[in-house]
Structure formats: C-alpha cells, structure tokens
Scaffold this motif. Structure first.
Motif, PDB file in Angstrom:
ATOM      1  N   ARG A  84       0.830  -1.206   0.000  1.00 42.83           N
ATOM      2  CA  ARG A  84       0.000   0.000   0.000  1.00 42.83           C
ATOM      3  C   ARG A  84       0.864   1.255   0.000  1.00 42.83           C
ATOM      4  NH1 ARG A  84      -5.273   0.829   1.173  1.00 42.83           N
ATOM      5  NH2 ARG A  84      -5.477  -1.357   1.801  1.00 42.83           N
TER       6      ARG A  84
ATOM      7  N   SER B  82       1.134   4.104  -2.924  1.00 47.84           N
ATOM      8  CA  SER B  82       0.867   5.512  -2.613  1.00 47.84           C
ATOM      9  C   SER B  82       2.002   6.415  -3.065  1.00 47.84           C
ATOM     10  CB  SER B  82       0.648   5.684  -1.106  1.00 47.84           C
ATOM     11  OG  SER B  82       1.851   5.482  -0.390  1.00 47.84           O
TER      12      SER B  82
ATOM     13  N   GLU C  30      -5.355  -8.434  -5.846  1.00 48.38           N
ATOM     14  CA  GLU C  30      -5.122  -7.598  -4.679  1.00 48.38           C
ATOM     15  C   GLU C  30      -4.446  -6.294  -5.056  1.00 48.38           C
ATOM     16  OE1 GLU C  30      -3.214  -7.875  -0.164  1.00 48.38           O
ATOM     17  OE2 GLU C  30      -3.192  -9.629  -1.498  1.00 48.38           O
TER      18      GLU C  30
ATOM     19  N   GLN D 154      -7.133  -4.001  -6.213  1.00 50.92           N
ATOM     20  CA  GLN D 154      -7.951  -3.526  -5.107  1.00 50.92           C
ATOM     21  C   GLN D 154      -7.236  -2.443  -4.310  1.00 50.92           C
ATOM     22  OE1 GLN D 154      -8.643  -7.234  -3.070  1.00 50.92           O
ATOM     23  NE2 GLN D 154     -10.564  -7.642  -4.174  1.00 50.92           N
ATOM     24  N   ILE D 155      -5.972  -2.684  -4.015  1.00 49.67           N
ATOM     25  CA  ILE D 155      -5.218  -1.696  -3.252  1.00 49.67           C
ATOM     26  C   ILE D 155      -5.043  -0.416  -4.056  1.00 49.67           C
ATOM     27  CG2 ILE D 155      -3.001  -1.201  -2.155  1.00 49.67           C
ATOM     28  CD1 ILE D 155      -2.723  -4.170  -1.559  1.00 49.67           C
TER      29      ILE D 155
ATOM     30  N   GLN E   6      -8.182   1.577  -3.823  1.00 49.36           N
ATOM     31  CA  GLN E   6      -8.339   2.163  -2.492  1.00 49.36           C
ATOM     32  C   GLN E   6      -7.387   3.332  -2.289  1.00 49.36           C
ATOM     33  OE1 GLN E   6     -10.662   1.262  -0.039  1.00 49.36           O
ATOM     34  NE2 GLN E   6      -9.933   3.209   0.785  1.00 49.36           N
TER      35      GLN E   6
ATOM     36  N   LEU F 243      -8.684   6.338  -4.118  1.00 50.42           N
ATOM     37  CA  LEU F 243      -9.801   6.943  -3.387  1.00 50.42           C
ATOM     38  C   LEU F 243      -9.296   7.719  -2.173  1.00 50.42           C
ATOM     39  CD1 LEU F 243     -12.823   7.300  -2.786  1.00 50.42           C
ATOM     40  CD2 LEU F 243     -12.758   5.102  -1.576  1.00 50.42           C
ATOM     41  N   ASP F 244      -8.386   7.122  -1.431  1.00 47.29           N
ATOM     42  CA  ASP F 244      -7.851   7.795  -0.246  1.00 47.29           C
ATOM     43  C   ASP F 244      -7.193   9.120  -0.596  1.00 47.29           C
ATOM     44  OD1 ASP F 244      -8.720   5.656   1.233  1.00 47.29           O
ATOM     45  OD2 ASP F 244      -6.745   4.716   1.428  1.00 47.29           O
TER      46      ASP F 244
ATOM     47  N   PHE G   9      -9.636   5.195   6.894  1.00 41.75           N
ATOM     48  CA  PHE G   9      -8.339   4.586   6.649  1.00 41.75           C
ATOM     49  C   PHE G   9      -7.298   5.598   6.195  1.00 41.75           C
ATOM     50  CE2 PHE G   9      -5.053   2.180   4.502  1.00 41.75           C
ATOM     51  CZ  PHE G   9      -4.887   1.100   5.353  1.00 41.75           C
ATOM     52  N   HIS G  10      -7.701   6.564   5.359  1.00 40.43           N
ATOM     53  CA  HIS G  10      -6.713   7.499   4.822  1.00 40.43           C
ATOM     54  C   HIS G  10      -6.187   8.463   5.887  1.00 40.43           C
ATOM     55  CE1 HIS G  10     -10.389   9.908   4.692  1.00 40.43           C
ATOM     56  NE2 HIS G  10      -9.648  10.980   4.496  1.00 40.43           N
TER      57      HIS G  10
ATOM     58  N   SER H  32     -17.141  -1.450   9.745  1.00 36.60           N
ATOM     59  CA  SER H  32     -16.284  -0.297   9.498  1.00 36.60           C
ATOM     60  C   SER H  32     -16.977   0.945  10.025  1.00 36.60           C
ATOM     61  CB  SER H  32     -16.015  -0.140   7.990  1.00 36.60           C
ATOM     62  OG  SER H  32     -15.339   1.069   7.744  1.00 36.60           O
TER      63      SER H  32
END
Length: 400
Positions: free
Chosen positions: A143, A147, A176, A179-180, A183, A186-187, A334-335, A396
C-alpha cells in the motif's frame, strides 16, 4: 547523585520519588512506555519514508539509548539515555517485555553495583539489534509503495507474498494489486490534512482522544511506575517489592491481554473499554480505603489488601488496553489512520506526563487520597465512553 559503586547502596525514599518522574518524563518524550511515543513517530515517519524504514530508524535510536544508559556515570546521563528507548510494542508484546524486564531486574538485584543496573540496561540492545538485522528481509508495504507511485515494486511484493510452492501466485496478487490501487486512489482524493482532522472529522478525532485519555486516567501508570515505592510504603522491603512486581502483576498482564484480545471481536470494543476503566476506578477507591486503614492501624493485613488492589488495577487496565488500540485505529477513516492514531497517542503521552509528574508530590502530601482522583476520573470516563462511543465490532466505522 553519582551512579557508582562507591555510592550508598540505597537512595533515600524522597530521592527516588524525585528521580522517578524525571526518568519517566524523558522516557515518555522518547517513546512512552515503549509504545505510545514510538507509535506516534513511526506512523508519521511511515507516511514520509516507508514502514520498514521507520522501524529501522526507531530501533537505531533504541540501541543508542540503551548504550548511553548502560554507560551512565551519573543520574543525569542515565535519564538522558532513556530518551532513546523506543523499542517494544503494544498489547501482549509490550506486556511480555515488561515481564522479561521485571524478572531481569529481580535477578540482578542480588548482584553488586554497577553490574546490577548496567547489565539490564545493556540487555535492551538485544531486541533492537535483532530487528535491525532482520528488517532488510521484511517486505515493504504494498500500500505504501502504491501511494508513492511504485506500482511494479508493489506487484513484486504481492507476488512474493502469495506465491505457492511452485512459485506461482495464480492471479491473486494481481487482484489484490488492483484492489489496493483503487483504495489508494480513493484515499488520495479525500481530505486528509490536520485541519480536516479538526473540522470534518472532529467528532471522530475527539472520540479517539477520549479513548486514550480514559485508558490513562484510571491510574494504571501510577501503579506500574511507582509500584516498588508504593509497596515500600506498605511495609514491604526492596526484595519483596521487586518479587511482587515480577511474579505478581507484571506476569499476569500478558495472558490477561491475550485473553482480552481474543474477546475484542466477540464481546465488542465498548464493553471491554467501559468495564476496564470503571473497574480500575473501583479498585482505586478500594486501594484508598486499604491504604488509609494501613496508615491508621499499621496492620500488615491492610497492607496486603492494598497490594491486592494494585494487582486488580493492573489486571483491569490490561483488560481494556487491547480494545483501546483497536478502537483508535478503527474510529477514523483509513486514509487518516496514521494521523488519527498518532494524535490519540499524543493524548496518552500528555496524560501520562501529567499523572507521573504529579504522583510523587501527591503521594507525599495527600497520600491515599490521591487514588480517589482516579476513581472520580474513571467513573466520568466510563460513562462518557458508554454514552458516546459507537460499537464498531465487525463493522467499518465509516458506515455507521
């Protein structure tokens, strides 16, 4: 006060009370009880560098702090060395470290100076050296790599993590990775500044701070940091005090936290938090009663009962601690998790600082009445947690 072999064998009781808060204060500045300050820095450093890099950075200072402490020639140098103590981990790992430290201290109590205090400090180097030696072999966080735009490196890490005995990941790594990536995208599109923590996510930020403040306000830090001095006031000698700490409450914290960790998803976060904080407060009230009776009568039976209450305080504190760290991580999106957890743990450090700095003066001047403060704080905090904290077990928080 020079820490040399020529020094008197025992420091006066008041002098110990003077040194203890200064050492604790600088220890908190350098990492709390081995977790809070360390987590604050590593979470923020992990955003700037990498997860593995932040861990290596922290343990480098842990080695330096241990070496400086072990080579101390006076109290000032010993206290300064405690700034670098950044090792350990939360929960069961932290408690296991306490157990090892307590039994080590008890074992070396029977050695003469300076061996009895230098060697235990030197032994602090073992764990961080092992971590530093093995950290190059720890895969970086996919992740974090994504980023930072390092997609191919993230894919290699995922393939390595998912590969079977034949060396194939069978497409799991690619799924995966996608998916990461989604995410992370989005974050990065969501507000994530410190100002957003104080405005958009104000309620969640305050709730996280409530959780960590409540954890410390129940007074477990006083029982932990000043235990041997409290036992001495209750009629126990130095050897008995160290044995009580090692064989007693320290050794029950790890299994207690392990059991509590297993119950977090079954019972829920809020019930464990409220139960731990409130029962710690009740134990503080009972400790005040037993201590007052001991002061009035001198009966060792009341002294033994007071020690039992100190055990109960640590036991109940250990019940709520796993839920504390789980909750502060789940209560923010999460972000913002790194910032949210770090900010919550800043409150832990500040509360610990206030409590440990005031404890020597309070214990000297108002004695057992000081415990009633923790009883009052625990009742208020438990009520606030029950009223305002949402139960996020298997949910969540972002969907509540």
């Amino acid at each position: 006060m020079n820490a040399t072999a020529s020094q008197d064998e025992k420091a006066p009781h008041d002098e110990k009370l003077e040194i203890a808060p200064r050492a604790t204060s600088l220890k908190e500045a350098g990492g709390g009880e081995g977790n809070e300050g360390r987590v604050n820095r590593r979470l923020l450093l992990a955003n700037l560098w990498s997860v593995a890099g932040a861990i290596s950075f922290g343990f480098s200072f842990s080695i330096f702090g241990a070496a400086l402490s072990a080579g101390s020639v006076n109290v000032g140098m010993l206290i300064a060395g405690r700034r670098g103590v950044l090792g350990g981990s939360a929960g069961v790992g932290l408690s296991t470290g306490y157990i090892i430290a307590a039994w080590t201290g008890f074992a070396f109590y029977f050695y003469k100076r300076p061996v009895n205090w230098r060697v235990p400090l030197i032994l602090q180097c073992v764990a961080p050296v092992l971590i530093l030696a093995t950290s190059p072999f720890v895969p970086e966080s996919p992740r974090w790599l994504l980023s930072r735009g390092r997609s191919s490196e993230a894919m290699k890490v995922l393939e390595r993590l998912h590969e079977d005995s034949d060396g194939h990941s069978h497409g799991v790594a690619a799924v995966e990775h996608a998916q990461i990536s989604a995410q992370v995208a989005l974050d990065q599109s969501l507000p994530s500044s410190w100002w957003d923590m104080a405005t958009t996510y104000r309620r969640r930020t305050l709730l996280g701070m409530l959780v960590t403040f409540s954890s410390m306000a129940c007074g477990g830090q006083v029982a932990g940091n000043y235990g041997p001095l409290l036992y001495a006031d209750l009629g126990f000698d130095a050897q008995q005090s160290l044995l009580i700490a090692a064989a007693g409450w320290t050794s029950v914290t790890a299994p207690t936290q392990l059991c509590a960790s297993l119950l977090v998803d079954r019972i829920g976060r809020v019930p464990l938090l409220v139960f731990g904080v409130f029962t710690s407060g009740v134990a503080q009230a009972l400790l005040a009663l037993c201590s007052a009776k001991y002061d009035a009568t001198g009966s060792q039976a009341w002294g033994n009962a007071a020690v039992a209450m100190l055990f109960l305080i640590i036991f109940t504190f250990s019940i709520s601690e796993p839920a504390t760290y789980v909750m502060i991580g789940e209560i923010v999106p999460f972000h913002l998790r790194a910032k949210g957890v770090a900010l919550s743990l800043v409150v832990t450090n500040l509360t610990t600082e206030m409590i440990t700095q005031s404890a020597p003066t309070a214990l000297k001047n108002i004695k057992w009445r000081y415990y009633l403060l923790f009883f009052a704080l625990s009742c208020v905090c438990a009520a606030a947690e029950w009223r305002f904290l949402p139960e996020v077990r298997q949910i969540s928080f972002q969907y509540i």
